[in-house]
Write an enzyme that holds these catalytic residues in place. Structure first.
Site, short mmCIF file in Angstrom:
data_model
loop_
_atom_site.label_atom_id
_atom_site.label_comp_id
_atom_site.label_asym_id
_atom_site.label_seq_id
_atom_site.Cartn_x
_atom_site.Cartn_y
_atom_site.Cartn_z
CG HIS A 1 -22.17 -112.38 46.92
ND1 HIS A 1 -22.02 -111.30 46.07
CD2 HIS A 1 -23.18 -113.11 46.41
CE1 HIS A 1 -22.91 -111.38 45.10
NE2 HIS A 1 -23.62 -112.47 45.29
NE ARG B 1 -27.96 -116.62 47.24
CZ ARG B 1 -27.25 -116.15 48.26
NH1 ARG B 1 -27.87 -115.82 49.39
NH2 ARG B 1 -25.94 -116.00 48.17
CG HIS C 1 -30.08 -115.20 40.43
ND1 HIS C 1 -30.14 -115.53 41.77
CD2 HIS C 1 -28.75 -115.11 40.14
CE1 HIS C 1 -28.91 -115.65 42.26
NE2 HIS C 1 -28.07 -115.39 41.30
CE LYS D 1 -26.46 -119.96 47.07
NZ LYS D 1 -25.43 -120.03 45.98
NE ARG E 1 -28.05 -113.04 44.74
CZ ARG E 1 -27.77 -112.81 46.03
NH1 ARG E 1 -28.63 -112.15 46.79
NH2 ARG E 1 -26.64 -113.23 46.56
CE1 TYR F 1 -24.43 -109.11 39.91
CE2 TYR F 1 -23.29 -109.46 41.97
CZ TYR F 1 -24.26 -109.82 41.07
OH TYR F 1 -25.05 -110.91 41.32
#
Length: 327
Positions: free
Chosen positions: A299, A178, A273, A202, A276, A308
């Site tokens: 993730h 990110r 992004h 995150k 990404r 994806y």
């Protein structure tokens, strides 16, 4: 024995009339919101923009509750939550926004119950509109290659900024990290012996991500020929620096990506992004398994990574329809 999932009830207005006059948060609501902010920052260690988004949604919810006469968080119930969502639905907010705010409300009410501020979790049965999920735009392999080549050609003048731009584009595409993760990198997060980088995602979750030789060469050149030209006494350990020597910010990285992509004929206008998404798609198209891609991207849920596979299937279908005589 499998239980049938109950379909969420449609959003309905609260029976009690909602005041249209501007309302301030009650003392109890304001105190709870301040406690919730401390929880998000200190305990969950969320990024500042994520905290702002959560607090904005919950402040609006508590304001609505006050208009209904529910001046204490313990009085917040399912009907009040549905009334709040119904009001926003009537304002024409998108399904995606409604779904996000419903999630914010459920997280908040779960925290209220867990901390003893409410007798039960009022949001556990709160349904929300299912958002329309669109497939992200990604670069083709040749477009990604042209993006790096165009940036490298610009860096031939040897300017520190040009060398930096090649390195950050290579690293974004190589790792799928990110933009916030890239900006937060320090020099000692790189392990050049193993060609991996330590990334804090995150919630400050740490993961180790490998990168290839092209990215390694670009980063090495940045560290030897580029970074010293921008570094200042206050630069600190930041890996990537802005033009004034401070740690580069996300806006500057987005500007770099948009400008360089504009030089690639036919390429979609993507931000960091988008790179990404591109990295994830190319990994899967190259044969990587979902679990590995999930770990590389950081993730929390495999379902996020699975989107994806839809991208790659969609591209395969288009290629088939264009190439097969019986398509």
């Amino acid at each position: 024995m499998r239980c049938a999932l109950r379909r969420p009830e449609p959003l309905r207005p609260y029976d009690r009339e909602v005041s249209e006059e501007p309302a301030h948060l009650s003392e109890a609501h304001a105190r709870t919101l301040a406690d919730y902010e401390r929880h998000l920052v200190a305990e969950r260690d969320l990024a500042p923009h994520t905290v702002r988004a959560y607090l904005g949604d919950i402040a609006d919810l508590l304001d609505h509750a006050g208009r209904l006469g529910l001046h204490d968080p313990a009085a917040l119930d399912l009907r009040g939550l549905r009334s709040w969502l119904a009001r926003q639905q009537s304002m024409g907010l998108s399904r995606t926004t409604l779904a996000r705010r419903a999630t914010a409300a459920r997280v908040f009410t779960a925290w209220l119950a867990r901390t003893g501020r409410a007798a039960e979790d009022a949001g556990v049965a709160l349904g929300s509109p299912k958002p329309h999920r669109t497939l992200p735009d990604v670069l083709r392999v040749d477009e990604a290659r042209e993006l790096i080549a165009a940036s490298a050609a610009r860096a031939d003048d040897g300017t520190p900024v040009g060398v930096r731009d090649v390195a950050l584009l290579e690293l974004l595409y190589a790792t799928g990290m990110r933009v916030g993760e890239l900006c937060g990198l320090d020099v000692d997060d790189l392990d050049r012996d193993r060609d991996v980088v330590r990334v804090f995602g995150k919630g400050r979750k740490e993961r180790t991500v490998p990168f290839g030789r092209p990215a390694a060469r670009a980063v090495d050149r940045w560290l030897t020929d580029g970074r010293p030209g921008l570094a200042r006494p206050g630069s600190g350990p930041a890996l990537f620096l802005g033009a004034r020597g401070a740690r580069i910010d996300q806006r500057a990285v987005r500007t770099v990506v948009h400008r360089r992509l504009a030089e690639v004929p036919g390429a979609p206008d993507l931000g960091p992004h988008g790179l990404r998404h591109t990295a994830a798609t190319h990994l899967l198209e190259g044969g990587a398994d979902l679990r590995s891609v999930q770990e590389l991207l950081g993730h929390a849920s495999l379902a996020t990574t699975q989107r994806y596979t839809h991208v790659t299937t969609d591209r395969l279908r288009r290629a088939y329809q264009q190439a097969h005589p019986r398509a």
